[in-house]
Enzyme design. Sequence first.
Site, short mmCIF file in Angstrom:
data_model
loop_
_atom_site.label_atom_id
_atom_site.label_comp_id
_atom_site.label_asym_id
_atom_site.label_seq_id
_atom_site.Cartn_x
_atom_site.Cartn_y
_atom_site.Cartn_z
N GLU A 1 -7.34 -7.93 -7.16
CA GLU A 1 -6.45 -6.71 -6.83
C GLU A 1 -7.25 -5.50 -7.97
O GLU A 1 -7.42 -6.12 -9.26
CB GLU A 1 -4.97 -6.79 -7.43
N HIS B 1 -7.88 -6.19 -2.83
CA HIS B 1 -6.96 -4.99 -2.35
C HIS B 1 -7.18 -4.14 -3.56
O HIS B 1 -7.48 -4.12 -4.63
CB HIS B 1 -5.59 -5.60 -2.35
N TYR B 2 -6.62 -2.79 -3.44
CA TYR B 2 -5.99 -1.74 -4.56
C TYR B 2 -4.61 -1.75 -4.73
O TYR B 2 -3.80 -2.14 -3.77
CB TYR B 2 -6.76 -0.38 -4.35
N THR B 3 -4.09 -1.59 -5.80
CA THR B 3 -3.00 -1.66 -6.08
C THR B 3 -1.96 -0.43 -5.79
O THR B 3 -0.78 -0.65 -5.83
CB THR B 3 -2.55 -2.13 -7.42
#
Length: 109
Positions: A93, A24-26
């Site tokens: 992440e 994921h990206y945050t």
Amino acid sequence: MQPIINRQYQAIGHQPRIDTLVIHYTVADERRSLALLTGEHVSSHYLIARLPKPNAAQPEIYQLVPESQAAWHAGVSAWRGTNNLNKTSIGIELVNKGFTPGSQQAEGY
């Protein structure tokens, strides 16, 4: 600079648990990402910082949850016949804003 992982000793008693990486990206900066991912409701195994620290050649990687434990990064999830991906995956992440209106692409490293 690459971390050194010593694999000289291997345990005999184990079975596969991990079959998926969830990345994921945050949508937050590093400080806010750390606050969110070390709280009560959301976690991940790793957080990869966007920029290297001063005098560092590589971005910092935080291990927030041991790989032997389930992190809470996938929520209610299913992928290719597997439900609850938290139990069978490693969550990674990336500190990254992602797509922002007016830009042609996601913010990169």
